[in-house]
Design an enzyme around this catalytic site. Structure first.
Site, PDB file in Angstrom:
ATOM      1  N   THR A 122      40.399  47.510  37.776  1.00  0.00           N
ATOM      2  CA  THR A 122      39.892  47.390  39.136  1.00  0.00           C
ATOM      3  C   THR A 122      40.488  48.254  40.112  1.00  0.00           C
ATOM      4  O   THR A 122      41.847  48.185  40.244  1.00  0.00           O
ATOM      5  CB  THR A 122      39.953  45.817  39.499  1.00  0.00           C
ATOM      6  N   GLU A 151      35.529  45.411  34.195  1.00  0.00           N
ATOM      7  CA  GLU A 151      35.763  44.271  33.376  1.00  0.00           C
ATOM      8  C   GLU A 151      35.480  42.746  34.443  1.00  0.00           C
ATOM      9  O   GLU A 151      35.624  43.208  35.880  1.00  0.00           O
ATOM     10  CB  GLU A 151      36.957  44.070  32.976  1.00  0.00           C
ATOM     11  N   PHE A 152      34.783  41.996  33.866  1.00  0.00           N
ATOM     12  CA  PHE A 152      34.553  40.618  34.632  1.00  0.00           C
ATOM     13  C   PHE A 152      35.027  39.559  33.776  1.00  0.00           C
ATOM     14  O   PHE A 152      34.633  38.407  33.613  1.00  0.00           O
ATOM     15  CB  PHE A 152      33.170  40.486  34.875  1.00  0.00           C
ATOM     16  N   LYS A 208      32.579  45.178  41.246  1.00  0.00           N
ATOM     17  CA  LYS A 208      33.961  44.184  40.889  1.00  0.00           C
ATOM     18  C   LYS A 208      34.671  43.705  41.977  1.00  0.00           C
ATOM     19  O   LYS A 208      34.843  42.578  42.163  1.00  0.00           O
ATOM     20  CB  LYS A 208      34.803  45.386  40.143  1.00  0.00           C
ATOM     21  N   LEU A 254      32.749  25.600  44.251  1.00  0.00           N
ATOM     22  CA  LEU A 254      32.712  24.758  45.358  1.00  0.00           C
ATOM     23  C   LEU A 254      33.782  23.599  45.269  1.00  0.00           C
ATOM     24  O   LEU A 254      33.456  22.371  45.864  1.00  0.00           O
ATOM     25  CB  LEU A 254      31.466  24.296  45.864  1.00  0.00           C
ATOM     26  N   GLY A 261      44.655  31.803  43.021  1.00  0.00           N
ATOM     27  CA  GLY A 261      45.737  32.630  43.016  1.00  0.00           C
ATOM     28  C   GLY A 261      45.551  33.366  41.789  1.00  0.00           C
ATOM     29  O   GLY A 261      44.447  34.033  41.564  1.00  0.00           O
ATOM     30  N   CYS A 264      44.305  38.541  40.021  1.00  0.00           N
ATOM     31  CA  CYS A 264      42.958  39.259  40.522  1.00  0.00           C
ATOM     32  C   CYS A 264      42.662  38.991  41.924  1.00  0.00           C
ATOM     33  O   CYS A 264      42.461  40.089  42.799  1.00  0.00           O
ATOM     34  CB  CYS A 264      41.813  38.960  39.451  1.00  0.00           C
ATOM     35  N   LYS A 327      45.767  28.801  36.877  1.00  0.00           N
ATOM     36  CA  LYS A 327      44.504  27.944  36.349  1.00  0.00           C
ATOM     37  C   LYS A 327      44.776  27.365  35.173  1.00  0.00           C
ATOM     38  O   LYS A 327      45.669  28.059  34.240  1.00  0.00           O
ATOM     39  CB  LYS A 327      43.336  28.968  36.526  1.00  0.00           C
ATOM     40  N   ARG A 334      51.516  34.709  38.144  1.00  0.00           N
ATOM     41  CA  ARG A 334      51.217  35.470  39.261  1.00  0.00           C
ATOM     42  C   ARG A 334      50.410  35.054  40.361  1.00  0.00           C
ATOM     43  O   ARG A 334      49.263  34.482  40.566  1.00  0.00           O
ATOM     44  CB  ARG A 334      50.471  36.875  38.924  1.00  0.00           C
TER      45      ARG A 334
END
Length: 433
Positions: A122, A151-152, A208, A254, A261, A264, A327, A334
């Site tokens: 990115t 990338e995604f 991106k 939502l 966090g 990215c 997550k 990070r």
């Protein structure tokens, strides 16, 4: 095809293993020796579901190998993917492109035949053009084409997102054959109906960053609504459910709570703002400053709520923090909201014990002064309050009565709105969100 992946961090290791799975011969380049040795042995130095099996499979089959030599890479490859990190500059909002630049500077002078370099990292808009001009300067009587293929990946779903992406984006300059090569590389995905969006490099770079900015905005929007709901005595989940039925809005992203966090979204929206300023378009992205502010306020609010539930002071309180990764299905800490909150609470005089199924070792490196447990129940022993800050399935399935047997006081804050609150209330807990 003979593919080289430069940089075997989270993005690069995943991409390399998946390219091998698609049938290509792959050489991964990693300059950090300890990481390189792990990968060469088929071991993944981070947690990502499905990747260890895939990597081990193709290291053993010989379809993927690992080196620290750019000379080996130049001799081996026809196509080179740049997959190095682009962290936020220290003390600034902009992206640090030293690793991207170093990869190009190291590789191109060693090339002896025409090559295609595809960027996965990115980067700020305009990077492809700058790198293309530099490649022309470094190349020795050969043609080195630069194109961008952002990338995604979602952590926890990276293998699936690489093998069966919802779209492929390719930014190409007018002359060159990047599109035909990319179609060959991704033939399997394209054959399964994945759309390929071919555009110019600046547009590909912006796809991106703008995608991340939009997702960050959506998360901060519902968290801003949560602040209004708190003030009005309304239920933010009901609001989110209702507006989520609108096809123009959608329900994904939502979920009100502690905020985003990871490696990215935070750094990418800040780099986007910085680059817009450099281009003279700073005013266009001023709203992202409030997106960032709302996100950071959620952490402060969690600390305030913990202090409130503990009677107005955290001095001497015992706090259990369930979750350290930013997550679930990741060991990435990070810019982790969970660890940030744990650290703030400790600074206010509390004793904080953290448990996470996968991120404990990474957490210890960042916050060595926190206490760590090996199970959720161990973390909750004699706690004055329990905080659920990462929505791991393990925490969602906790039995309120079992947890009640080990805590000192029945207080819980659901920082991700992931628990069945009525069950905790029925079990005698002071339940907050």
């Amino acid at each position: 095809m003979r593919i080289v992946v430069l940089g075997l961090g989270y993005l690069g290791a995943t991409h390399a293993a998946c390219m091998a799975e698609l049938g290509h011969e792959v050489l991964g380049v990693e300059v950090e020796q300890s990481k390189r040795e792990m990968l060469a042995a088929g071991e993944v130095p981070f947690y990502e579901p499905g990747l260890p099996e895939l990597l081990s499979k193709h290291i053993q089959s010989g379809r993927m190998s690992v080196t620290g030599s750019y000379q080996d890479a130049a001799d081996f490859g026809d196509v080179f993917f740049i997959a190095v990190g682009t962290p936020q500059k220290k003390g600034e909002y902009g992206a640090d492109l030293r690793y991207v630049d170093a990869a190009l500077e190291e590789l191109v002078p060693l090339l002896t035949r025409d090559a295609l370099i595809l960027g996965k990292s990115t980067v700020p808009v305009g990077t492809s053009r700058r790198l293309s001009e530099r490649a022309d300067e470094l190349a020795k009587d050969i043609d080195v084409e630069i194109a961008w293929n952002p990338e995604f990946l979602r952590e926890g779903y990276a293998v699936r997102d690489t093998l069966t992406p919802d779209r492929l984006v390719l930014g190409v300059f007018p002359s060159g054959n990047a599109e035909s090569v990319a179609r060959e590389i991704y033939a399997t995905a394209l054959g399964n109906g994945t759309p390929l969006v071919v555009t110019d490099p600046p547009s590909a770079e912006l796809v991106k960053t703008s995608a991340n900015a939009f997702l960050a905005t959506k998360i901060s929007f519902i968290n801003a609504m949560a602040e209004v709901c708190d003030a009005a005595g309304a239920d933010v989940k009901a609001v989110a459910d209702a507006i989520g039925y609108d096809a123009r809005i959608g329900r994904k992203f939502l979920n009100a709570g502690l905020g985003f966090g990871g490696g990215c979204l935070p750094k990418d929206i800040r780099a986007f703002m910085a680059r817009a300023g450099e281009l003279g378009a700073a005013e266009a992205l001023t709203f992202l400053r409030e997106v960032d502010n709302v996100n950071m306020r959620r952490r402060t609010r969690m600390v305030e709520l913990t202090r409130e539930i503990c009677g107005g002071s955290l001095l001497g309180a015992r706090i259990a923090v369930l979750g350290a990764a930013f997550k679930p299905e990741s060991d990435d800490v990070r810019d982790s909201p969970a660890l940030n909150v744990a650290g703030q609470i400790q600074l206010q005089g509390a004793s904080v014990t953290v448990y996470d199924p996968k991120a404990i070792e990474n957490s210890r490196q960042l916050f060595p002064t926190l206490d760590y447990a090996t199970t959720a129940l161990e973390a909750c022993e004699q706690a004055d309050a329990v905080l659920v800050l990462t929505e791991w399935d393990e925490f969602i399935k906790l039995d309120p009565m079992h947890v009640r047997n080990v805590v000192r006081r029945n207080r819980i804050i659901d920082g991700r709105m992931c628990l069945r609150g009525e069950e905790w209330v029925a079990a005698g807990w002071d339940y907050r969100t």
